[in-house]
Design a protein around this motif. Structure first.
Motif, short mmCIF file in Angstrom:
data_model
loop_
_atom_site.label_atom_id
_atom_site.label_comp_id
_atom_site.label_asym_id
_atom_site.label_seq_id
_atom_site.Cartn_x
_atom_site.Cartn_y
_atom_site.Cartn_z
N MET A 165 34.95 32.00 -11.03
CA MET A 165 34.49 33.28 -11.53
C MET A 165 34.28 33.19 -13.04
O MET A 165 35.17 32.77 -13.75
CB MET A 165 35.56 34.32 -11.21
CG MET A 165 35.13 35.71 -11.49
SD MET A 165 36.57 36.67 -11.94
CE MET A 165 37.01 35.86 -13.47
N LEU A 166 33.07 33.57 -13.47
CA LEU A 166 32.70 33.38 -14.88
C LEU A 166 32.47 34.73 -15.55
O LEU A 166 31.74 35.57 -15.04
CB LEU A 166 31.41 32.54 -14.93
CG LEU A 166 30.83 32.22 -16.29
CD1 LEU A 166 31.79 31.41 -17.13
CD2 LEU A 166 29.51 31.48 -16.13
N ILE A 167 33.15 34.94 -16.67
CA ILE A 167 32.92 36.16 -17.47
C ILE A 167 32.43 35.72 -18.84
O ILE A 167 33.01 34.84 -19.46
CB ILE A 167 34.22 36.98 -17.65
CG1 ILE A 167 34.82 37.34 -16.29
CG2 ILE A 167 33.94 38.25 -18.44
CD1 ILE A 167 36.13 38.11 -16.40
N ARG A 168 31.31 36.31 -19.29
CA ARG A 168 30.80 36.01 -20.63
C ARG A 168 30.61 37.32 -21.36
O ARG A 168 29.99 38.24 -20.83
CB ARG A 168 29.46 35.28 -20.55
CG ARG A 168 29.43 34.14 -19.56
CD ARG A 168 28.06 33.52 -19.50
NE ARG A 168 27.71 32.92 -20.80
CZ ARG A 168 26.98 31.81 -20.92
NH1 ARG A 168 26.53 31.20 -19.85
NH2 ARG A 168 26.70 31.33 -22.09
N ILE A 169 31.12 37.40 -22.56
CA ILE A 169 30.88 38.60 -23.36
C ILE A 169 30.48 38.18 -24.77
O ILE A 169 30.83 37.08 -25.22
CB ILE A 169 32.12 39.52 -23.44
CG1 ILE A 169 33.29 38.80 -24.08
CG2 ILE A 169 32.49 40.05 -22.07
CD1 ILE A 169 34.43 39.72 -24.42
N ASP A 170 29.75 39.05 -25.42
CA ASP A 170 29.30 38.77 -26.79
C ASP A 170 29.67 39.95 -27.68
O ASP A 170 29.03 41.00 -27.60
CB ASP A 170 27.80 38.54 -26.80
CG ASP A 170 27.32 38.04 -28.16
OD1 ASP A 170 28.12 38.13 -29.13
OD2 ASP A 170 26.19 37.57 -28.24
N PRO A 195 41.35 38.11 -11.59
CA PRO A 195 42.51 37.66 -12.36
C PRO A 195 43.20 38.84 -13.04
O PRO A 195 42.57 39.87 -13.29
CB PRO A 195 41.91 36.70 -13.38
CG PRO A 195 40.45 36.91 -13.35
CD PRO A 195 40.09 37.55 -12.06
N VAL A 228 42.87 37.95 -18.54
CA VAL A 228 41.46 38.02 -18.94
C VAL A 228 41.37 38.44 -20.40
O VAL A 228 40.62 37.85 -21.19
CB VAL A 228 40.69 38.99 -18.03
CG1 VAL A 228 39.25 39.14 -18.52
CG2 VAL A 228 40.71 38.50 -16.59
N SER A 278 42.37 35.54 -22.67
CA SER A 278 41.35 34.48 -22.73
C SER A 278 40.14 34.89 -23.55
O SER A 278 39.57 34.09 -24.27
CB SER A 278 40.90 34.12 -21.32
OG SER A 278 41.77 33.19 -20.73
N LEU A 279 39.73 36.17 -23.38
CA LEU A 279 38.51 36.61 -24.04
C LEU A 279 38.78 37.18 -25.43
O LEU A 279 37.85 37.53 -26.15
CB LEU A 279 37.80 37.68 -23.19
CG LEU A 279 37.29 37.20 -21.82
CD1 LEU A 279 36.73 38.38 -21.04
CD2 LEU A 279 36.22 36.14 -22.00
#
Lengths: 333, 132
Positions: free
Chosen positions: B1-6, B37, B42, B45-46
């Protein structure tokens, strides 16, 4: 240099399977031939003091000889030869085949010798010490194992499906998290679960006959349950910190900081052939969290060591790691 | 599972987290029964606040895509499968819109309007664009 796959498969089949089957067949044939001249029951177990302390019908000895002599080689061959056929190879494959031959010789020599020295006895309690049989069995097993190693071609590690990942572009300032639970193959959990049940059953049985031994079984059960806990599931995480692999209980935990990652890729794992088994494994320059066979994430550290985890969707994880490593390199000029 | 934020984007962080998770559902990488998760992990990590992640999870719950139960965490519901069922059509629609020279915002607003109450969209570009 990679040895010819055809030679590797042929020699491994001889060493891992044919030799053990022949050795076990000879051992069983000899024991069958002696059935008429053996006491009933025969001694099948010896105490540390040297005298026999376990007795059973002669067919039990034959059954144990067959099972002990064939089980390991058949498992080993089933687990490694299909992978060798696909082109995988390496020193552990070679070693496991040699181990299979050596173990079958040890088993065959000891079990057959144990019956040979009881021929003509009226009462198996008069059987002499098993020590000479053990020593000769170990020596013969070692010799056959060494020959089994020598007749197989030398081979470097070859990993089927090995490929470096294409970096997944990660923008400056972007934050990413990839996470996935790596679970053990069902057969592995069944095997461990069955082992736990057997130790519990033996412990309960021993409770009525020999309470002191029940504690030993209880301790064994605890070890097996810990093995289950440490093998069942791991969380694999890729983020700005690098790669982290954590057991469901929190420990053991493996972490490779992003700064120490040189490259990431994928490749197929053959647990027995590459790591000699499953769970937390060590191979030359490599630590493995090996919960099943098949596709795995492989990360090379800057010091040349590898961390290998059998996790699904490994290509995505590898691409993301490559992307993070590339971004880091870019930002440092 | 991939989470990307900017964090540099105009879109709120919680919305980016939710959008990432929706995307994973649409691609079939998060399936019904999968557990998200823990929000705290999360967030760590982010590098975002725990409440930002919880807000994203709550949005997904309000959309019926996850089920949140005390002690069990957030679990993907069968409705998430509907997202992946639509994936082929969404990709086709996106391709078509791109061929017609539409911007992502335009298409999104048209889709949004079509789902509300039949109000005409306002997002058409001023005259047709030429694709070079």
């Amino acid at each position: 240099m990679a040895a010819s796959a055809r030679t590797v498969v042929a020699r491994a089949t001889w060493v891992a399977l044919v030799v053990p089957v022949v050795v076990t067949a000879v051992a069983v044939a000899l024991q069958l031939a002696w059935l008429g001249s053996l006491p009933d029951p025969v001694a099948i177990h010896w105490g540390l003091a040297g005298g026999p302390n376990g007795f059973a019908a002669a067919w039990v000895s034959i059954a144990i000889t067959s099972a002990a002599g064939l089980l390991l080689p058949v498992l080993m061959a089933a687990a490694t030869i299909p992978a060798l056929r696909r082109g995988a190879q390496g020193p552990t494959f070679r070693f496991m085949a040699a181990l299979s031959a050596g173990m079958s010789v040890l088993m065959g020599v000891v079990a057959t010798w144990a019956l040979a020295m009881q021929r003509g006895l009226a009462d198996a309690t008069a059987a002499p010490s098993i020590t000479p049989a053990l020593l000769v069995g170990l020596a013969a097993g070692a010799v056959v194992g060494a020959v089994g190693w020598a007749v197989q071609p030398g081979q470097e590690q070859v990993i089927v499906g090995a490929s470096a990942a294409e970096p997944m572009p990660v923008r400056p300032g972007e934050r990413v998290l990839w996470t996935r639970t790596a679970t053990a193959a069902p057969w592995l959990m069944l095997l461990l679960g069955a082992t736990a049940l057997v130790t519990v059953a033996l412990g309960v049985a021993a409770w009525f006959t020999d309470p002191a031994r029940a504690w030993t079984w209880l301790a064994t059960t605890v070890v097996v349950v810990l093995a289950i806990a440490g093998t069942g599931a791991y969380t694999v995480r890729v983020d700005g910190d690098g790669l982290t692999v954590t057991a469901a209980l929190g420990l053991p935990r493996f972490h490779v900081p992003l700064a120490e990652i040189d490259a990431a890729g994928t490749g197929d794992v053959v647990g027995l052939g590459e790591f000699g088994g499953y769970g937390i494994r060590h191979a030359p320059h490599t630590t493995g969290v090996i919960l099943r066979n098949g596709p795995a994430l492989r990360v090379r550290r800057t010091d040349g060591r590898y961390l290998v985890v059998t996790v699904d969707d490994a290509p995505v994880a590898a691409a993301l790691i490559e992307g993070l490593v590339e971004r880091r390199a870019r930002s440092r000029g | 599972m991939l989470i990307r934020i900017d964090p540099g984007s105009d879109v709120a962080l919680f919305a980016q987290v939710a959008a990432s998770l929706r995307g994973e559902m649409a691609q079939g990488r998060l399936r019904p029964g999968d557990r998200l998760p823990a929000a705290r992990e999360v967030g760590t990590s982010l590098g975002v606040n725990l409440h930002t992640v919880l807000r994203a999870y709550q949005d997904l719950r309000d959309e019926g895509l996850v089920d949140m139960r005390r002690g069990r965490g957030a679990v993907v519901t069968p409705r998430a499968a509907a997202l992946s069922d639509l994936r082929a059509e969404i990709l086709a629609l996106g391709d078509r819109a791109r061929a017609l020279g539409m911007t992502a915002d335009t298409l999104a607003s048209l889709v949004r309007d079509s789902l509300s109450d039949g109000q005409p969209g306002t997002g058409w570009p001023e005259g047709p664009r030429e694709q070079v």
